[in-house]
Write a protein that holds these residues in place. Sequence first.
Motif, PDB file in Angstrom:
ATOM      1  N   THR A 153       0.844  -1.186   0.000  1.00  0.00           N
ATOM      2  CA  THR A 153       0.000   0.000   0.000  1.00  0.00           C
ATOM      3  C   THR A 153       0.883   1.241   0.000  1.00  0.00           C
ATOM      4  O   THR A 153       2.105   1.163   0.098  1.00  0.00           O
ATOM      5  CB  THR A 153      -0.944  -0.002   1.214  1.00  0.00           C
ATOM      6  N   ASN A 185      -7.753  -3.109  -6.334  1.00  0.00           N
ATOM      7  CA  ASN A 185      -7.168  -2.854  -5.017  1.00  0.00           C
ATOM      8  C   ASN A 185      -8.143  -2.204  -4.039  1.00  0.00           C
ATOM      9  O   ASN A 185      -7.733  -1.645  -3.038  1.00  0.00           O
ATOM     10  CB  ASN A 185      -5.906  -1.992  -5.150  1.00  0.00           C
ATOM     11  N   ASN A 186      -9.452  -2.295  -4.344  1.00  0.00           N
ATOM     12  CA  ASN A 186     -10.432  -1.626  -3.494  1.00  0.00           C
ATOM     13  C   ASN A 186     -11.286  -2.630  -2.724  1.00  0.00           C
ATOM     14  O   ASN A 186     -10.962  -3.807  -2.629  1.00  0.00           O
ATOM     15  CB  ASN A 186     -11.316  -0.701  -4.336  1.00  0.00           C
ATOM     16  N   LEU A 187     -12.410  -2.163  -2.181  1.00  0.00           N
ATOM     17  CA  LEU A 187     -13.256  -3.005  -1.342  1.00  0.00           C
ATOM     18  C   LEU A 187     -13.897  -4.165  -2.103  1.00  0.00           C
ATOM     19  O   LEU A 187     -14.361  -5.127  -1.489  1.00  0.00           O
ATOM     20  CB  LEU A 187     -14.352  -2.153  -0.692  1.00  0.00           C
ATOM     21  N   LEU A 208      -3.253  -2.817  -1.986  1.00  0.00           N
ATOM     22  CA  LEU A 208      -4.307  -2.271  -1.143  1.00  0.00           C
ATOM     23  C   LEU A 208      -4.446  -0.766  -1.363  1.00  0.00           C
ATOM     24  O   LEU A 208      -3.568   0.005  -0.991  1.00  0.00           O
ATOM     25  CB  LEU A 208      -4.010  -2.563   0.334  1.00  0.00           C
ATOM     26  N   MET A 210      -6.960   2.845  -0.996  1.00  0.00           N
ATOM     27  CA  MET A 210      -7.735   3.436   0.101  1.00  0.00           C
ATOM     28  C   MET A 210      -8.327   4.756  -0.347  1.00  0.00           C
ATOM     29  O   MET A 210      -7.659   5.570  -0.973  1.00  0.00           O
ATOM     30  CB  MET A 210      -6.815   3.632   1.312  1.00  0.00           C
ATOM     31  N   ASP A 211      -9.620   4.960  -0.055  1.00  0.00           N
ATOM     32  CA  ASP A 211     -10.227   6.253  -0.407  1.00  0.00           C
ATOM     33  C   ASP A 211     -11.029   6.842   0.760  1.00  0.00           C
ATOM     34  O   ASP A 211     -11.778   7.792   0.579  1.00  0.00           O
ATOM     35  CB  ASP A 211     -11.111   6.129  -1.649  1.00  0.00           C
ATOM     36  N   ARG A 212     -10.871   6.229   1.932  1.00  0.00           N
ATOM     37  CA  ARG A 212     -11.551   6.752   3.128  1.00  0.00           C
ATOM     38  C   ARG A 212     -10.756   6.355   4.368  1.00  0.00           C
ATOM     39  O   ARG A 212     -10.084   5.314   4.352  1.00  0.00           O
ATOM     40  CB  ARG A 212     -12.984   6.224   3.198  1.00  0.00           C
ATOM     41  N   GLU A 215      -9.993   2.502   6.051  1.00  0.00           N
ATOM     42  CA  GLU A 215     -10.415   1.456   5.120  1.00  0.00           C
ATOM     43  C   GLU A 215      -9.494   0.251   5.144  1.00  0.00           C
ATOM     44  O   GLU A 215      -9.959  -0.895   5.110  1.00  0.00           O
ATOM     45  CB  GLU A 215     -10.488   2.018   3.704  1.00  0.00           C
ATOM     46  N   ILE A 216      -8.193   0.459   5.185  1.00  0.00           N
ATOM     47  CA  ILE A 216      -7.266  -0.653   5.164  1.00  0.00           C
ATOM     48  C   ILE A 216      -7.363  -1.468   6.448  1.00  0.00           C
ATOM     49  O   ILE A 216      -7.270  -2.695   6.425  1.00  0.00           O
ATOM     50  CB  ILE A 216      -5.829  -0.151   4.936  1.00  0.00           C
ATOM     51  N   GLU A 217      -7.600  -0.824   7.548  1.00  0.00           N
ATOM     52  CA  GLU A 217      -7.759  -1.558   8.811  1.00  0.00           C
ATOM     53  C   GLU A 217      -8.953  -2.481   8.745  1.00  0.00           C
ATOM     54  O   GLU A 217      -8.939  -3.584   9.264  1.00  0.00           O
ATOM     55  CB  GLU A 217      -7.921  -0.582   9.974  1.00  0.00           C
TER      56      GLU A 217
END
Length: 217
Positions: A153, A185-187, A208, A210-212, A215-217
């Motif tokens: 990431t 690489n998103n949800l 991975l 992330m846009d929020r 999110e990765i956690e």
Amino acid sequence: RGSSVATSAPRPLRSGTRTRAASADHGVGGGGVVFTSEQIAAATRGQVLRRGGPGSITTDSRTARQGTWFLGLKGERYDGRMFASEAIARGCAGVVLEARDEEEAHKLRQSAEATGSDAGLVLVQGNSGGLDSLHGLARSVRDAFPGRVIGVTGSCGKTTTRSLASHLLRGLVSGGVHETEGNENNLVGVPRTLLGIRADTSHCVLELGMDRPGEIE
């Protein structure tokens, strides 16, 4: 800022329903982890309304065929559940559909059964647009995977780092290396990547995005 890489050590398979779902046979219907109706229901906390044959998971009705289960995702501008009948017509083993209430569940069930097919049907109660089901299935795979998972990431350079890491691993390890394809690489893309793990995979390299926050956690 660049990319960062995190690895998880190999771990033994766990016992229980989720492990059995994720450690089922691979390769039926075109690759990836294969689930039975009951294993899908356990991973998604859904209900088996009609049993279907074993199959891997697809979220694209155009790739649905014998040996796959179609999981309909609902977004802001589309509703993949409306393509369940198309997936059934293509010969898929069954469909996984999420409904927010009894009325919607009844409509989805009627639509799926109107095809006259004996394809399986797993119904999940929820309001996530199918994401919770997708994540539950992917989580069962991740929990059971005995190999090493590498997460890449960062704010830039993720794809290059992931590609290089995968290329190097293929020259160093004896098992297969499974990696994120394209920009998955998103949800939605990360769980789909996990669901595509094959039986000979010893290392999985995940990109991975992330846009929020969180999110990765």
